[in-house]
Design an enzyme around this catalytic site. Structure first.
Site, PDB file in Angstrom:
ATOM      1  N   HIS A 229       0.853  -1.181   0.000  1.00 53.11           N
ATOM      2  CA  HIS A 229       0.000   0.000   0.000  1.00 53.11           C
ATOM      3  C   HIS A 229       0.895   1.238   0.000  1.00 53.11           C
ATOM      4  O   HIS A 229       1.731   1.393   0.892  1.00 53.11           O
ATOM      5  CB  HIS A 229      -0.926  -0.005   1.214  1.00 53.11           C
ATOM      6  CG  HIS A 229      -1.936  -1.120   1.178  1.00 53.11           C
ATOM      7  ND1 HIS A 229      -2.892  -1.291   2.158  1.00 53.11           N
ATOM      8  CD2 HIS A 229      -2.139  -2.107   0.272  1.00 53.11           C
ATOM      9  CE1 HIS A 229      -3.641  -2.357   1.854  1.00 53.11           C
ATOM     10  NE2 HIS A 229      -3.187  -2.861   0.705  1.00 53.11           N
ATOM     11  N   TYR A 231       1.296   5.021   0.351  1.00 51.53           N
ATOM     12  CA  TYR A 231       0.836   6.340   0.782  1.00 51.53           C
ATOM     13  C   TYR A 231       2.067   7.207   1.057  1.00 51.53           C
ATOM     14  O   TYR A 231       2.961   7.288   0.234  1.00 51.53           O
ATOM     15  CB  TYR A 231      -0.110   6.207   1.981  1.00 51.53           C
ATOM     16  CG  TYR A 231      -1.420   5.533   1.625  1.00 51.53           C
ATOM     17  CD1 TYR A 231      -2.393   6.191   0.884  1.00 51.53           C
ATOM     18  CD2 TYR A 231      -1.679   4.214   2.013  1.00 51.53           C
ATOM     19  CE1 TYR A 231      -3.595   5.580   0.531  1.00 51.53           C
ATOM     20  CE2 TYR A 231      -2.881   3.582   1.669  1.00 51.53           C
ATOM     21  CZ  TYR A 231      -3.826   4.277   0.923  1.00 51.53           C
ATOM     22  OH  TYR A 231      -5.004   3.659   0.579  1.00 51.53           O
ATOM     23  N   GLU A 258      -3.274  -0.646  -2.661  1.00 53.65           N
ATOM     24  CA  GLU A 258      -3.910   0.631  -2.337  1.00 53.65           C
ATOM     25  C   GLU A 258      -2.898   1.737  -2.610  1.00 53.65           C
ATOM     26  O   GLU A 258      -1.694   1.549  -2.411  1.00 53.65           O
ATOM     27  CB  GLU A 258      -4.306   0.723  -0.859  1.00 53.65           C
ATOM     28  CG  GLU A 258      -5.462  -0.122  -0.434  1.00 53.65           C
ATOM     29  CD  GLU A 258      -5.840   0.162   1.020  1.00 53.65           C
ATOM     30  OE1 GLU A 258      -5.443   1.240   1.554  1.00 53.65           O
ATOM     31  OE2 GLU A 258      -6.515  -0.688   1.630  1.00 53.65           O
ATOM     32  N   TRP A 287      -7.304   3.611  -3.990  1.00 53.36           N
ATOM     33  CA  TRP A 287      -8.246   3.798  -2.872  1.00 53.36           C
ATOM     34  C   TRP A 287      -8.853   5.184  -2.992  1.00 53.36           C
ATOM     35  O   TRP A 287      -8.132   6.170  -3.045  1.00 53.36           O
ATOM     36  CB  TRP A 287      -7.522   3.669  -1.535  1.00 53.36           C
ATOM     37  CG  TRP A 287      -8.495   3.737  -0.395  1.00 53.36           C
ATOM     38  CD1 TRP A 287      -9.038   4.849   0.158  1.00 53.36           C
ATOM     39  CD2 TRP A 287      -9.064   2.616   0.300  1.00 53.36           C
ATOM     40  NE1 TRP A 287      -9.914   4.512   1.153  1.00 53.36           N
ATOM     41  CE2 TRP A 287      -9.949   3.153   1.259  1.00 53.36           C
ATOM     42  CE3 TRP A 287      -8.932   1.235   0.192  1.00 53.36           C
ATOM     43  CZ2 TRP A 287     -10.685   2.345   2.129  1.00 53.36           C
ATOM     44  CZ3 TRP A 287      -9.664   0.442   1.055  1.00 53.36           C
ATOM     45  CH2 TRP A 287     -10.526   0.987   2.013  1.00 53.36           C
TER      46      TRP A 287
END
Length: 544
Positions: A229, A231, A258, A287
Site C-alpha cells: 500500500h 501512501y 492501495e 483507494w
C-alpha cells in the site's frame, strides 16, 4: 486503508535503505503441487487459468460500510476497471458479511465482468489498533464463508487480511502470514491468495520485502501475490521504483493494492506509481471509489457514489496518463467461448402472503437458465434505490424485521452457477399490519456527535408499560445510507438499511418506568436523517 492512518515512523535511514542497502530477496522455491484451477502464479506473474497474463487495473470499494451501494460495481466497470477490491468484515469490528452477501458480491463482480479481490478489513493495524484481529482469525472467516467461494477460482482472489500489522510487533508478520496461508490451503482453498504488508500496509521496515520469498515458498500451491500500500512512505520516484523492481527481479508477484494522490502521512507520488506499474506490467488498485471519512474524504474518486461526479483524484486515476481507461484489459475468462455470460430469465413478479406487523412471505415463479439457477436475491425498493433483503435457493422467502403499518416494495433477481444475474422482476407492494396493542415502550433517538462520513448516536429505550421487560429486540430502518460500525448496550446486526439490536445481560431487564441507553458509531452519506419508527419485540414504540 482505514478511515485515518496514523503518521508512519520514517527514520532518516529509510530512503537510503530503499536504494539497496538491505539484504536482497531470496530465490523463490517452486511448489510441485498440481496447478491451481483458476488464477495462478508463474515466474512472478499472475496468470488466468488459460495462461493469459492478467494485470489488475481497478479500485477499492468499501462494501462492508455501504452494502446498499452494490450498484457501484457496475459504475466502476463502466469507468474501465477490470478489477475491484471489495472491503468485507469478519464481524469482529464491523457487521459481518455472511456467506449469502459474499456470494452476491461475487455474482455482481461476474455480472459486471470484473475480477473480485475480496479482503477482510478487521485485521487493519493489528498490534496497534484497538479491536484489530489476527490473520488467523481472518482465515477462520474465509473458511466460514467458503461456500460462496468454491468454484470461483477463475474470478476471485482472496486477500487474507487488510494491513495486518501496524507499527508494533510487526516482525511477527512473516510467521503469521505463513500460518494463515497454510490454514486456508488445508481447508481446501485453491484460490490465488493475496497478502498485505505490515506497517499499515506500507512496509517501511521492509519485513514483507525481505521475507517475501520464504512466505511464497510456504504456500504449497505456490499461488500467493504480495500487496504493498503506497501512501506517504512512497513519496519519491526512487522509493517506488526500487521497491517494485526488487520483487520483479526476484520473480515474486507484487501489486499496489492501495494508493492515493495525497495522504495525512505525506504526499505519495501517484504519477510514478502509475508509470512504474505500467512499465513493469504490475497491477494497481486505487483507494477508493467513495464514502471515505475521518479526514481523508479527498481520497473519494466520485462524490457521494455518483459516477457522474468524478473528483480530481478520480479523474487522474481513471482518465490520466497510465490510468485505468488507457491501460486496463478485461480478463479473458469473460470473453472465452467456454465462459457462461448469459443471465437467467427474469423470475416472476412475487406475490405476498402472511403479512404481519414485522414480516411478509413472498413467492414467485422460477427463472430458467441453460446451466441451472442456483439462487434468488430478494431486494427492497425505495427512493430510487434497492437494498438486499434476503437470499434463497428456492422460489419463496420470508422477509423479517419490518416496521408495523409501513409500506414496502419487493422484487427478485435470479442467479446461475456462473454468477450471472437476471434482470429484476416486477415489484410487489406490501403494507405491514399495525402492531395491535397500544405502545408500551418509548424510544428517544439522537445524534450525539457528527463528522464527515460518520456520527455517534444514542438511543434510550423506555418501558412505559406496567410490567417489566425481560429480554428485548429493538428494530429500526435507516432512511439513508447509514451503517452501524460499533454498538454498546446490545448486539447489533444490519442487513441493508434494516438494523436489529438484541439485549445483552446488563440491559435485558427494563423495569416499569425504567430505561436503558444504547450508544453506537456509524457511517453515513451526505445526509443523516433519523429513523422514522422503532419496534421493541415487534411492537411499535412511541417517540420518547
Amino acid at each position: 486503508m482505514r478511515f485515518r492512518i496514523p503518521a508512519v515512523p520514517r527514520p532518516v535511514a529509510v530512503a537510503a535503505a530503499l536504494l539497496g542497502l538491505l539484504l536482497p530477496l531470496l530465490a523463490v522455491v517452486t511448489s510441485a503441487h498440481a496447478a491451481p484451477p483458476g488464477f495462478r502464479v508463474a515466474n512472478g506473474r499472475l496468470l488466468e487459468a488459460n495462461g493469459n497474463d492478467f494485470v489488475m487495473r481497478g479500485v477499492n470499494h468499501a462494501h462492508t460500510w455501504y452494502p446498499d451501494r452494490i450498484s457501484s460495481l457496475a459504475h466502476i466497470k463502466a469507468k474501465g476497471a477490470n478489477t475491484v477490491r471489495v472491503v468485507l468484515s469478519s464481524g469482529d469490528r464491523w457487521t459481518r458479511n455472511d456467506t449469502a452477501d459474499v456470494a452476491n458480491v461475487v455474482a455482481q463482480c461476474k455480472q459486471n465482468r470484473l475480477i473480485c479481490v475480496l479482503e477482510v478489513h478487521d485485521t487493519t493495524g493489528y498490534g496497534e489498533q484497538s479491536g484489530a484481529v489476527t490473520l488467523s482469525r481472518a482465515a477462520d472467516y474465509w473458511i466460514g464463508v467458503q461456500g460462496a467461494l468454491l468454484g470461483q477460482e477463475d474470478y476471485v482472489v482472496v486477500n487474507i487480511g487488510n494491513e495486518p500489522y501496524g507499527n508494533t510487533n510487526y516482525t511477527a508478520w512473516t510467521a503469521d502470514t505463513k500460518a494463515a496461508i497454510q490454514k486456508l490451503r488445508t481447508a481446501g482453498f485453491r484460490h490465488t491468495l493475496m497478502v498485505d504488508a505490515p506497517n499499515w500496509g506500507q512496509d517501511w521496515a521492509f519485513t514483507m520485502r525481505d521475507n517475501a520469498a520464504s512466505v511464497f515458498a510456504a504456500d504449497p500451491d505456490a499461488n500467493t501475490v504480495f500487496s504493498i500500500h503506497m501512501y506517504g512512505v512512497f513519496d519519491t520516484a526512487a522509493e517506488i521504483s526500487d521497491y517494485l523492481n526488487r520483487f520483479v527481479t526476484a520473480e515474486l508477484p507484487i501489486v499496489v493494492g492501495e494508493f492515493g494522490h495525497d495522504h495525512s502521512d505525506g504526499n505519495p507520488d501517484e504519477d510514478t506509481i502509475l508509470a512504474v506499474t505500467q512499465q513493469l506490467g504490475l497491477g494497481y488498485l486505487g483507494w477508493s471509489w467513495s464514502g471515505n471519512g475521518g479526514g481523508v474524504e479527498y481520497l473519494d474518486m466520485v462524490t457521494s457514489f455518483d459516477p457522474n461526479q468524478l473528483t480530481s483524484w478520480g479523474q487522474r486515476l481513471f482518465n490520466g496518463a497510465n490510468g485505468i481507461a488507457a491501460t486496463s484489459e478485461e480478463a479473458t475468462v469473460y470473453s472465452s467461448s467456454e465462459g457462461d455470460t448469459t443471465p437467467p430469465t427474469v423470475p416472476g413478479t412475487p406475490t405476498a402472503a402472511a403479512v404481519t406487523s414485522s414480516s411478509v412471505a413472498l413467492n414467485w415463479t422460477a427463472s430458467t437458465d441453460a446451466n441451472g439457477v442456483t439462487g434468488y436475491d430478494v431486494v427492497r425498493i425505495g427512493g430510487g434505490t434497492e437494498t438486499a433483503a434476503t437470499t434463497t435457493t428456492g422460489t419463496s422467502a420470508t422477509v423479517t424485521g419490518l416496521a408495523p403499518a409501513t409500506a414496502y416494495s419487493f422484487a427478485v433477481y435470479a442467479r446461475d452457477a456462473a454468477g450471472n444475474r437476471s434482470q429484476r422482476s416486477g415489484p410487489v407492494a406490501v403494507t405491514t399490519s399495525s402492531a395491535g396493542s397500544s405502545a408500551t415502550c418509548g424510544v428517544a433517538y439522537r445524534v450525539a456527535n457528527e463528522w464527515p462520513g460518520g456520527f455517534q448516536g444514542e438511543i434510550v429505550i423506555r418501558n412505559t408499560g406496567s410490567s417489566a421487560v425481560n429480554g428485548w429486540t429493538l428494530r429500526w430502518t435507516f432512511p439513508d445510507s447509514q451503517h452501524v460500525s460499533n454498538l454498546w448496550g446490545g448486539t447489533a446486526t444490519q442487513s441493508g438499511t434494516d438494523v436489529s439490536v438484541t439485549s445483552v445481560s446488563y440491559t435485558a431487564s427494563i423495569a416499569p418506568a425504567g430505561s436503558v441507553t444504547l450508544g453506537f458509531t456509524a457511517t453515513k452519506g451526505s445526509a443523516n436523517p433519523s429513523p422514522a419508527a422503532f419496534t421493541l419485540n415487534d411492537s411499535a414504540c412511541s417517540p420518547a
